[in-house]
Design an enzyme around this catalytic site. Structure first.
Site, PDB file in Angstrom:
ATOM      1  N   MET A   1       0.842  -1.192   0.000  1.00  0.00           N
ATOM      2  CA  MET A   1       0.000   0.000   0.000  1.00  0.00           C
ATOM      3  C   MET A   1       0.872   1.235   0.000  1.00  0.00           C
ATOM      4  O   MET A   1       1.999   1.208   0.471  1.00  0.00           O
ATOM      5  CB  MET A   1      -0.887   0.016   1.247  1.00  0.00           C
ATOM      6  CG  MET A   1      -1.785  -1.202   1.343  1.00  0.00           C
ATOM      7  SD  MET A   1      -3.041  -1.270   0.076  1.00  0.00           S
ATOM      8  CE  MET A   1      -2.971  -2.987  -0.384  1.00  0.00           C
ATOM      9  N   CYS A   2       0.365   2.193  -0.501  1.00  0.00           N
ATOM     10  CA  CYS A   2       1.122   3.453  -0.571  1.00  0.00           C
ATOM     11  C   CYS A   2       1.271   4.061   0.833  1.00  0.00           C
ATOM     12  O   CYS A   2       0.754   3.532   1.808  1.00  0.00           O
ATOM     13  CB  CYS A   2       0.399   4.446  -1.463  1.00  0.00           C
ATOM     14  SG  CYS A   2      -0.199   3.751  -3.011  1.00  0.00           S
ATOM     15  N   ARG A   3       1.997   5.128   0.891  1.00  0.00           N
ATOM     16  CA  ARG A   3       2.201   5.871   2.147  1.00  0.00           C
ATOM     17  C   ARG A   3       1.869   7.333   1.864  1.00  0.00           C
ATOM     18  O   ARG A   3       2.151   7.839   0.762  1.00  0.00           O
ATOM     19  CB  ARG A   3       3.666   5.799   2.601  1.00  0.00           C
ATOM     20  CG  ARG A   3       4.261   4.407   2.737  1.00  0.00           C
ATOM     21  CD  ARG A   3       3.854   3.711   4.018  1.00  0.00           C
ATOM     22  NE  ARG A   3       2.523   3.154   3.951  1.00  0.00           N
ATOM     23  CZ  ARG A   3       1.927   2.514   4.945  1.00  0.00           C
ATOM     24  NH1 ARG A   3       2.545   2.343   6.091  1.00  0.00           N
ATOM     25  NH2 ARG A   3       0.707   2.043   4.810  1.00  0.00           N
ATOM     26  N   ALA A  88       3.788   8.372  -1.560  1.00  0.00           N
ATOM     27  CA  ALA A  88       4.645   7.449  -2.303  1.00  0.00           C
ATOM     28  C   ALA A  88       3.784   6.250  -2.673  1.00  0.00           C
ATOM     29  O   ALA A  88       3.019   5.765  -1.841  1.00  0.00           O
ATOM     30  CB  ALA A  88       5.834   7.009  -1.463  1.00  0.00           C
ATOM     31  N   ASN A 115      -4.335   5.456   0.443  1.00  0.00           N
ATOM     32  CA  ASN A 115      -3.532   4.252   0.727  1.00  0.00           C
ATOM     33  C   ASN A 115      -4.497   3.087   0.696  1.00  0.00           C
ATOM     34  O   ASN A 115      -5.396   3.029   1.537  1.00  0.00           O
ATOM     35  CB  ASN A 115      -2.965   4.261   2.149  1.00  0.00           C
ATOM     36  CG  ASN A 115      -1.769   5.177   2.366  1.00  0.00           C
ATOM     37  OD1 ASN A 115      -1.312   5.272   3.480  1.00  0.00           O
ATOM     38  ND2 ASN A 115      -1.285   5.847   1.341  1.00  0.00           N
TER      39      ASN A 115
END
Ligand code: GLN
Length: 261
Positions: A1-3, A88, A115
């Protein structure tokens, strides 16, 4: 997962918000709390920031790992802002790795990030998507769940909803249709940050003149507070730095036992 990361405080160099001991830059290759959703966040990044006197934020995003973009490193070192949203990306399998799929998504004064993933994408939320004006659908930034979530949130904002209500409404509507989704959303208008936790990590840090809301703490300061799952966070800097958290639906005790697809 993204941040992702939201900051409201005194104007500081953008680079200083990203390059911390365990900050977003490091979280691109060494995130600490992905909860089974991927291992690194190298499919792109984006940063949005507000400039005094400008009605809309600046947004920079590219489908490369953050550390590889030397031009951005230079820009971020000399760019100061009092309100920043950065992300990110770890692309969900099957979703395109292109600049336009990277958060933050923008519209007017808003910056938005997600996310997670929508389970059963795209069929599980087809009826929700059908509620959007056709123009919104055909102008999605990218054919991804995050871009659709932004269109759904923006639609509610344009109808007059607050940022917090728009996020909460979209999370609950999507979770109804796709219960195994991960829906940590974040939005800012440069004055307030609103964010949700729905089966993913989020922490807050409140200082004497700033607030930070982030997927993971950027250092080991004991003042970082972990947000419970299924919550709605609103953070603002004025009149004093404040973070409010309220429950969003029922706790799901089994969530951590399920693995993402
Ligand atoms: N599903 C979204 C995407 O592919 C967000 C990814 C994530 O949080 N890992 O862009």
């Amino acid at each position: 997962m993204c941040r992702h990361l939201g900051y409201l405080g005194p104007a500081v160099p953008v680079a200083g918000l990203l390059d911390r001991p365990t900050g977003l830059l490091r979280q691109t290759w060494a995130p600490a709390d992905m909860r089974g959703g991927g291992t690194v966040n190298v499919d792109g990044f984006g940063v949005g920031w507000y400039v005094d006197g400008e009605p809309e934020p600046v947004r920079y995003r590219r489908a490369v790992p953050m550390w590889t973009d030397a031009a951005f490193t230079g820009i971020a070192a000399v760019t100061r802002s009092a309100a920043v949203l950065a992300a990110a990306r770890s692309a969900t399998i099957g979703m395109p790795v292109v600049d336009q799929a990277c958060a933050p998504f923008t519209g007017g004064r808003w910056l938005f990030s997600h996310n997670g993933r929508i389970a059963g994408w795209p069929g599980s939320v087809a009826d929700l998507a059908a509620e959007l004006p056709t123009v919104d659908l055909v102008t999605l930034d990218a054919p991804t769940d995050s871009a659709l979530l932004w269109a759904l949130v923006r639609h509610r904002l344009r109808a007059g909803a607050s940022m917090a209500d728009a996020l909460a409404g979209v999370v609950l509507a999507v979770a109804d249709r796709a219960p195994d989704s991960r829906l940590n959303l974040m939005i800012t208008d440069g004055v307030t940050v609103a964010a949700t936790t729905w089966w993913h990590s989020l922490s807050t840090l409140t200082g004497p003149d700033f607030v930070v809301v982030a997927s993971e703490p950027w250092d080991d300061d004991p003042q970082w507070t972990s947000v419970a799952d299924r919550a709605l966070v609103t953070a603002s800097r004025t009149p004093i730095p404040t973070v409010r958290v309220r429950a969003l639906g029922r706790p799901d005790k089994d969530a951590d036992d399920r693995l993402p697809a």
